[in-house]
Design a protein around this motif. Structure first.
Motif, PDB file in Angstrom:
ATOM      1  N   ILE A 196       0.846  -1.193   0.161  1.00  0.00           N
ATOM      2  CA  ILE A 196       0.033  -0.045  -0.021  1.00  0.00           C
ATOM      3  C   ILE A 196       0.983   1.350  -0.228  1.00  0.00           C
ATOM      4  CG2 ILE A 196      -1.714   1.249   1.260  1.00  0.00           C
ATOM      5  CD1 ILE A 196      -2.732  -1.489   2.485  1.00  0.00           C
ATOM      6  N   THR A 197       0.889   1.934  -0.774  1.00  0.00           N
ATOM      7  CA  THR A 197       1.620   3.279  -1.122  1.00  0.00           C
ATOM      8  C   THR A 197       0.929   4.594  -0.673  1.00  0.00           C
ATOM      9  OG1 THR A 197       0.719   3.569  -3.447  1.00  0.00           O
ATOM     10  CG2 THR A 197       2.695   2.137  -2.990  1.00  0.00           C
ATOM     11  N   ALA A 198      -0.314   4.782  -0.726  1.00  0.00           N
ATOM     12  CA  ALA A 198      -0.970   6.106  -0.171  1.00  0.00           C
ATOM     13  C   ALA A 198      -2.055   5.901   0.415  1.00  0.00           C
ATOM     14  CB  ALA A 198      -0.999   6.659  -1.642  1.00  0.00           C
ATOM     15  N   THR A 199      -2.516   6.859   1.260  1.00  0.00           N
ATOM     16  CA  THR A 199      -3.897   6.864   1.769  1.00  0.00           C
ATOM     17  C   THR A 199      -4.373   8.189   1.971  1.00  0.00           C
ATOM     18  OG1 THR A 199      -2.812   7.212   4.094  1.00  0.00           O
ATOM     19  CG2 THR A 199      -3.313   5.071   3.518  1.00  0.00           C
ATOM     20  N   HIS A 200      -5.799   8.194   2.141  1.00  0.00           N
ATOM     21  CA  HIS A 200      -6.291   9.555   2.421  1.00  0.00           C
ATOM     22  C   HIS A 200      -7.760   9.468   3.294  1.00  0.00           C
ATOM     23  CE1 HIS A 200      -7.530  13.702   1.072  1.00  0.00           C
ATOM     24  NE2 HIS A 200      -8.673  13.180   1.503  1.00  0.00           N
ATOM     25  N   ILE A 201      -7.581  10.325   4.395  1.00  0.00           N
ATOM     26  CA  ILE A 201      -8.814  10.285   5.183  1.00  0.00           C
ATOM     27  C   ILE A 201      -9.825  11.062   4.979  1.00  0.00           C
ATOM     28  CG2 ILE A 201      -9.359  10.766   7.677  1.00  0.00           C
ATOM     29  CD1 ILE A 201      -6.480   9.997   8.556  1.00  0.00           C
ATOM     30  N   LEU A 202     -11.177  10.668   4.935  1.00  0.00           N
ATOM     31  CA  LEU A 202     -12.304  11.553   4.246  1.00  0.00           C
ATOM     32  C   LEU A 202     -12.851  12.184   5.604  1.00  0.00           C
ATOM     33  CD1 LEU A 202     -13.372   9.067   1.644  1.00  0.00           C
ATOM     34  CD2 LEU A 202     -12.397  11.101   0.876  1.00  0.00           C
ATOM     35  N   GLY A 203     -13.243  13.630   5.185  1.00  0.00           N
ATOM     36  CA  GLY A 203     -13.770  14.113   6.414  1.00  0.00           C
ATOM     37  C   GLY A 203     -13.353  13.939   7.820  1.00  0.00           C
ATOM     38  N   VAL A 204     -14.093  13.697   8.519  1.00  0.00           N
ATOM     39  CA  VAL A 204     -13.525  13.356  10.090  1.00  0.00           C
ATOM     40  C   VAL A 204     -13.018  11.965  10.327  1.00  0.00           C
ATOM     41  CG1 VAL A 204     -15.172  15.024  11.364  1.00  0.00           C
ATOM     42  CG2 VAL A 204     -15.853  12.440  11.104  1.00  0.00           C
ATOM     43  N   GLY A 205     -13.047  11.027   9.372  1.00  0.00           N
ATOM     44  CA  GLY A 205     -12.361   9.902   9.333  1.00  0.00           C
ATOM     45  C   GLY A 205     -13.291   8.758   9.637  1.00  0.00           C
ATOM     46  N   LYS A 206     -14.727   8.717   9.130  1.00  0.00           N
ATOM     47  CA  LYS A 206     -15.419   7.538   9.214  1.00  0.00           C
ATOM     48  C   LYS A 206     -15.098   6.802   7.892  1.00  0.00           C
ATOM     49  CE  LYS A 206     -19.198   9.676  11.394  1.00  0.00           C
ATOM     50  NZ  LYS A 206     -20.828  10.034  11.410  1.00  0.00           N
ATOM     51  N   GLN A 207     -14.626   7.295   6.973  1.00  0.00           N
ATOM     52  CA  GLN A 207     -14.038   6.744   5.696  1.00  0.00           C
ATOM     53  C   GLN A 207     -12.748   7.094   5.393  1.00  0.00           C
ATOM     54  OE1 GLN A 207     -17.278   8.055   3.177  1.00  0.00           O
ATOM     55  NE2 GLN A 207     -18.039   5.945   2.909  1.00  0.00           N
ATOM     56  N   VAL A 208     -11.921   5.970   5.059  1.00  0.00           N
ATOM     57  CA  VAL A 208     -10.444   6.323   4.494  1.00  0.00           C
ATOM     58  C   VAL A 208     -10.262   5.704   3.003  1.00  0.00           C
ATOM     59  CG1 VAL A 208      -9.468   6.305   6.643  1.00  0.00           C
ATOM     60  CG2 VAL A 208      -9.193   4.254   5.648  1.00  0.00           C
ATOM     61  N   LEU A 209      -9.446   6.170   2.317  1.00  0.00           N
ATOM     62  CA  LEU A 209      -9.100   5.438   1.013  1.00  0.00           C
ATOM     63  C   LEU A 209      -7.461   5.147   1.104  1.00  0.00           C
ATOM     64  CD1 LEU A 209     -10.342   8.762  -1.023  1.00  0.00           C
ATOM     65  CD2 LEU A 209     -11.303   6.001  -1.471  1.00  0.00           C
ATOM     66  N   SER A 210      -7.274   3.972   0.181  1.00  0.00           N
ATOM     67  CA  SER A 210      -6.146   3.612   0.121  1.00  0.00           C
ATOM     68  C   SER A 210      -5.736   3.065  -1.230  1.00  0.00           C
ATOM     69  CB  SER A 210      -5.611   2.518   1.178  1.00  0.00           C
ATOM     70  OG  SER A 210      -6.806   1.291   0.603  1.00  0.00           O
ATOM     71  N   ALA A 211      -4.554   3.293  -1.477  1.00  0.00           N
ATOM     72  CA  ALA A 211      -3.902   2.994  -3.000  1.00  0.00           C
ATOM     73  C   ALA A 211      -2.659   1.896  -2.961  1.00  0.00           C
ATOM     74  CB  ALA A 211      -3.788   4.046  -3.919  1.00  0.00           C
ATOM     75  N   ALA A 212      -2.613   1.157  -4.017  1.00  0.00           N
ATOM     76  CA  ALA A 212      -1.609   0.087  -3.794  1.00  0.00           C
ATOM     77  C   ALA A 212      -0.920  -0.112  -5.210  1.00  0.00           C
ATOM     78  CB  ALA A 212      -1.981  -1.215  -3.062  1.00  0.00           C
ATOM     79  N   LYS A 213       0.078  -0.903  -4.971  1.00  0.00           N
ATOM     80  CA  LYS A 213       1.171  -1.382  -6.214  1.00  0.00           C
ATOM     81  C   LYS A 213       0.032  -2.454  -7.014  1.00  0.00           C
ATOM     82  CE  LYS A 213       5.633   0.117  -4.949  1.00  0.00           C
ATOM     83  NZ  LYS A 213       5.896   0.869  -6.083  1.00  0.00           N
ATOM     84  N   ASP A 214      -0.994  -3.119  -6.270  1.00  0.00           N
ATOM     85  CA  ASP A 214      -1.759  -3.865  -7.090  1.00  0.00           C
ATOM     86  C   ASP A 214      -2.669  -3.225  -7.988  1.00  0.00           C
ATOM     87  OD1 ASP A 214      -3.797  -2.630  -5.518  1.00  0.00           O
ATOM     88  OD2 ASP A 214      -4.120  -4.408  -4.462  1.00  0.00           O
ATOM     89  N   GLY A 215      -2.412  -1.926  -8.297  1.00  0.00           N
ATOM     90  CA  GLY A 215      -3.446  -1.154  -8.980  1.00  0.00           C
ATOM     91  C   GLY A 215      -4.721  -0.815  -8.732  1.00  0.00           C
ATOM     92  N   SER A 216      -4.939  -0.768  -7.579  1.00  0.00           N
ATOM     93  CA  SER A 216      -6.355  -0.607  -6.993  1.00  0.00           C
ATOM     94  C   SER A 216      -6.390   0.702  -5.767  1.00  0.00           C
ATOM     95  CB  SER A 216      -7.032  -1.860  -6.244  1.00  0.00           C
ATOM     96  OG  SER A 216      -6.296  -1.970  -5.047  1.00  0.00           O
ATOM     97  N   VAL A 217      -7.373   1.198  -6.063  1.00  0.00           N
ATOM     98  CA  VAL A 217      -7.969   2.310  -5.024  1.00  0.00           C
ATOM     99  C   VAL A 217      -8.998   1.658  -4.379  1.00  0.00           C
ATOM    100  CG1 VAL A 217      -8.804   4.611  -4.648  1.00  0.00           C
ATOM    101  CG2 VAL A 217      -6.913   4.179  -6.483  1.00  0.00           C
TER     102      VAL A 217
END
Length: 398
Positions: free
Chosen positions: A195-216
């Motif tokens: 996993i190469t990158a993350t992002h926290i949405l709003g106050v943190g009830k949801q988060v995003l992640s991205a990886a070398k497997d080509g998925s977000v």
């Protein structure tokens, strides 16, 4: 794509130690080397002699002029390369995080990821073999160890509360920790590569992640499960989330995946469709890093040949500017107000100024950050100054 060449300065990394030795009378005088470079021009390798004569004196030669503004701040002029009073700063603070090698074959400490919480006044850092800590820069020996990962920790983020952190690792998991106790109530699994990158949405009830497997992937933190996934054909090296660009990008919240081939692929977060809103053309060289400024409406991408490419969010298919200081891979980028912080595989961190009009984008070197040997600057954290860290395992604040 036309690439603008930017000049740069490299100054002896332990120059402040030389000044200290002379000031204390340990040595009567000593030379410090100062080198300046610009593609297409002859490099300049000058020296400043530091001596004690009622006070510390600087005598420059071989094409450089150096003025010491304060203990850690200098102005460097190199007439042959048209550099005039270029600010060069040594760190205001240097922090060595606690680290003990698990065995003789364990790697040395390399800081892969760093984030600062203004609310907590603390840093979170990630490194090799599951190394993750929460650290108060004023009391680094009291760092809180975050246990659980078994692979290199490649990204770290503070939740807005300043009490919780998110970590991502080459062991293909995301972990959520209490930054107060170190407890790890959530582990999120689903990626099949690092996993190469993350992002926290709003106050943190949801988060995003991205990886070398080509998925977000979009995760529900409370439920501890994946909600959605977008799949690409290339490894995702960086992740950007843009809010409020409905007219330009086609959605209120757009996820931008920056992939190895240099292209940017945008998805509407709220849309049911998994089809991309846009895919920008690939670049000639591998993408390594990326950063986004909502204030400037810019995305900057760093590449393996040292090029930094700028695009406006109003038209991500068009490159509006490209610059390069040297051919070292651009490991890390971070916007700080109207400027861009840059770190490369050969050290040489710097701040670039950005002057933007609707028609033009002008990028220049604003400041050089010294105190590094030729090792990679892997990560930045903006807050209470500009923090950076990398292959030597030391945190520096400028």
């Amino acid at each position: 794509m036309q690439v603008k060449s930017l000049s740069y300065i490299d100054i002896q990394h332990d120059a402040l130690g030389v000044f200290e030795d002379v000031e204390q009378g340990t040595v009567p005088q000593e030379d410090v080397w100062v080198s300046a470079y610009q593609a297409g021009e002859s490099s300049v390798h000058g020296k400043m002699r530091v001596s004690l004569d009622g006070g510390v004196e600087i005598t420059c030669r071989d094409g450089v002029k150096v003025e010491r503004e304060s203990k850690a701040n200098f102005l460097v002029t190199v007439p042959a390369l048209k550099m005039t009073s270029r600010p060069v700063h040594f760190p205001r603070q240097t922090v060595v995080p606690p680290y003990t090698k698990a065995s003789a074959v364990s790697p040395e400490l390399n800081i892969n990821a760093l984030d600062y919480s203004a609310k907590a006044g603390k840093l979170v850092a990630g490194g090799p073999d599951g190394y993750a800590i929460v650290l108060d820069p004023a009391r680094p020996s009291e760092a809180l160890q975050l246990a659980g990962h078994v692979g290199d920790v490649l990204d770290v983020k503070w939740f807005p509360s300043g009490e919780v952190v998110l970590t991502a690792s080459s062991d293909m998991s995301l972990r959520i920790y209490s930054a107060v106790t170190g407890v790890n109530p959530r582990v999120l699994r689903g990626h099949s590569r690092a996993i190469t990158a993350t992002h926290i949405l709003g106050v943190g009830k949801q988060v995003l992640s991205a990886a070398k497997d080509g998925s977000v992937r979009l995760w529900n933190v409370g439920a501890g499960k994946e909600e959605r996934a977008w799949r690409l054909k290339q490894a995702v090296e960086a992740l950007i989330v843009i809010h409020g660009e409905q007219a330009a990008l086609g959605a209120e919240t757009v996820i931008v995946a920056a992939t190895t081939d240099g292209s940017l692929t945008g998805y509407a977060l709220e849309a049911e469709s998994h089809e991309p809103l846009f895919v920008s053309p690939p670049t000639d060289t591998k993408l390594v890093s990326a950063a986004y400024s909502s204030t400037l409406g810019l995305i900057a991408t760093g590449h393996a040949d040292g090029t930094i490419v700028f695009r406006r969010t109003t038209n991500l298919s068009k490159v509006v500017a490209a610059v390069r200081r040297n051919e070292a891979s651009v490991y890390s980028l971070a916007f700080d107000g109207p400027s861009l912080l840059v770190g490369t595989a050969s050290g040489l961190p710097a701040r670039l100024s950005i002057a933007s009009t609707p028609e033009t984008l002008d990028v220049e070197v604003a400041e050089e950050f010294a105190g590094w040997e030729a090792v990679g600057v892997e990560t930045w954290a903006v807050g209470d100054g500009a923090w950076c860290a990398g292959a030597d395992g030391v945190l520096r604040r400028y």
